[in-house]
Design an enzyme around this catalytic site. Structure first.
Site, PDB file in Angstrom:
ATOM      1  N   ARG A   1       0.845  -1.191   0.000  1.00 20.49           N
ATOM      2  CA  ARG A   1       0.000   0.000   0.000  1.00 20.49           C
ATOM      3  C   ARG A   1       0.881   1.243   0.000  1.00 20.49           C
ATOM      4  O   ARG A   1       1.922   1.275   0.655  1.00 20.49           O
ATOM      5  CB  ARG A   1      -0.898   0.031   1.246  1.00 20.49           C
TER       6      ARG A   1
ATOM      7  N   HIS B   1      -0.196  -0.470 -10.059  1.00 15.61           N
ATOM      8  CA  HIS B   1      -0.894  -1.388  -9.150  1.00 15.61           C
ATOM      9  C   HIS B   1      -1.250  -2.704  -9.859  1.00 15.61           C
ATOM     10  O   HIS B   1      -2.419  -3.122  -9.885  1.00 15.61           O
ATOM     11  CB  HIS B   1      -2.150  -0.735  -8.561  1.00 15.61           C
TER      12      HIS B   1
END
Lengths: 317, 317
Positions: free
Chosen positions: A232, A280
């Site tokens: 993250r 991502h």
């Protein structure tokens, strides 16, 4: 009679990231005794028993008053835990691996190999048409520190060790992984960083880990180290990273996740010559293993048995 | 008496690529019964029994009239075979692996991972600050074709297969490698190229392989394929490669070897956005295993036994 039979079936509401309908279709096939729907009519919101999907829009869960379980289609559930519309008594399930560990190992290995084989330096030399061999480093002499040893991190650490790298792993609770020196606690984290040529961050995003990789911690990495972040973005202080890259303390970074995604166009990360950016994609949830996990867990719940990968809300993952 | 003892010892002349003296020192330590020298005086040239080194300057071997064996400090001996000053009756020995296979596997894996995980495309997107996920490809769906299955190529093919890639191997003679579909012959080469997303060239440079990777052959690779060349530059038609990269038929190339080295500053390869250049470092000869091989082979020769890795001059490797 047919309608009565249908009405008696529990209802699973699916909110997938892509609009192809393949998640709804696969879940319906895997769960013939469950009614799988893509959007509840307002009147029927109270009849939804289960939810499966990525983080839906704000307020999405508010009308789902009869919700018995939420199945996140990912391993990181931090966004679910921060939602005020999702009641804390509803069990939240994360995915265990679902094909993500194999992809994450590839992504980490790419970062480690790039560091070991001087890819950023050779790329810089190439831009100057400079032919110069740099001293080789063996796999055994390449020290990798893996932060986070859950279903994914444990596989990544073990895979890197199997390939011959010297791997240390750090996690909240102590783990045992073949070929990996596993440690726990704040002091051990400092010591691990001091001997990590490549740092691979795979920690879950929790109040304890947000902002963890700050200037002081990153500064403990040996000179010339590389940072790989694939969990993250909120765990990494980007300003500190850029400062340490610019000072030459760190040699490179491979980043897949960011505090704001998509990464804003004005971010200096895009244009930094020592930063490799991916959007991502380090580990994408694969349909088949994810559907199998949800099917098995739902069957356990319907049979009154305990489920796997239930999120501990206090712990945050 | 001391001098007589010394004179009776066979003489090994060392010509290393680096001037550190470490090769001479290590060979002297490993071979106490051999006199190891760095340069023959003109008078003593006729007393040199053995040579160990990289390709020395033209004419170097001419005065070494008593030479009984030449130990190349590398796996590729094409430069030795083209020398008019080295008599064909002198046995020429190549290194078998000497730590090079492990390095070559890393170099090939870097190329394969970069292709599989869309590194060139994401790098291009990064330069435009473009956030866009590309469809994932699994290891099993990534087809690698390895050309050359000698001591190094066999290890590379086996290692890539162990990691989960779908690997085919091609060589002059038929090999058998666990997990690798090995083929031989011209037709099989065409078929292998047609199903290779990444082509890894590790063939020895011989009259048969020079210029082998021409436009017709490279054009057989599937659209979007990547070429990794890590054996010799004279096997690859660079103009054809550039044309196929520019037309979009090939997506990228990772090149470690070139027809002229260092790669001239004016070469268009340096500046090509789809080409990754490394300065002939894919697999460096490591001192310890190389010295051990030369020691064992020299002992065999002195004991009248057959040596390993003797170059077949007709075959060219």
């Amino acid at each position: 009679m047919g309608n009565e039979g249908r009405a008696a079936r529990p209802v699973l509401l699916v909110h997938a990231a892509d609009a192809s309908g393949r998640w709804q279709e696969a879940l319906a096939t895997a769960l013939p005794d469950v009614e799988v729907i893509a959007a509840p009519s307002e009147a029927a919101a109270g009849t939804v028993d289960f939810f499966a999907g990525w983080n839906p829009p704000a307020g999405f869960f508010a009308p789902l008053s009869a919700l018995r379980a939420v199945f996140a289609l990912g391993a990181g559930v931090d966004a679910f835990l921060r939602r005020p519309d999702l009641a804390a008594h509803v069990p939240l399930l994360k995915l265990g691996d679902a094909g993500m560990a194999a992809q994450m190992l590839e992504y980490a290995l790419l970062g480690v190999l790039a560091w070991q084989r001087h890819l950023p330096a050779y790329s810089a030399q190439q831009s100057r048409a400079e032919w110069r061999a740099l001293p080789p480093t063996s796999r055994a002499d390449t020290r990798v520190g893996v932060l986070g040893l859950g279903a994914i991190g444990a596989e990544v650490a073990a895979g890197l060790a199997r390939f011959g790298y010297t791997v240390g792993g750090w996690s909240r609770s102590v783990h045992s992984i073949d070929g990996v020196r596993c440690v726990s606690g704040a002091e051990a984290l400092h010591a691990l960083l001091e001997r990590s040529d490549v740092l691979v961050n795979l920690l879950p995003s929790t109040p304890r880990t947000r902002g963890l990789l700050d200037h002081a911690l990153l500064g403990r990495l040996p000179r010339g180290a590389c940072v790989v972040n694939a969990s993250r973005g909120d765990q990494l202080d980007v300003d500190a990273l850029l400062e340490l890259l610019d000072s030459g303390h760190l040699s490179s970074a491979q980043l897949d996740v960011f505090a704001t995604e998509p990464l804003p166009r004005h971010s200096p990360l895009w244009r930094h010559p020592k930063v490799r950016i991916t959007p991502h994609v380090a580990a994408i949830t694969l349909l088949e293993p994810a559907v199998a996990q949800i099917r098995d867990n739902l069957q356990c719940l319907l049979d009154g048995q305990s489920m796997s990968n239930v999120v501990d809300r206090a712990r945050g993952y």
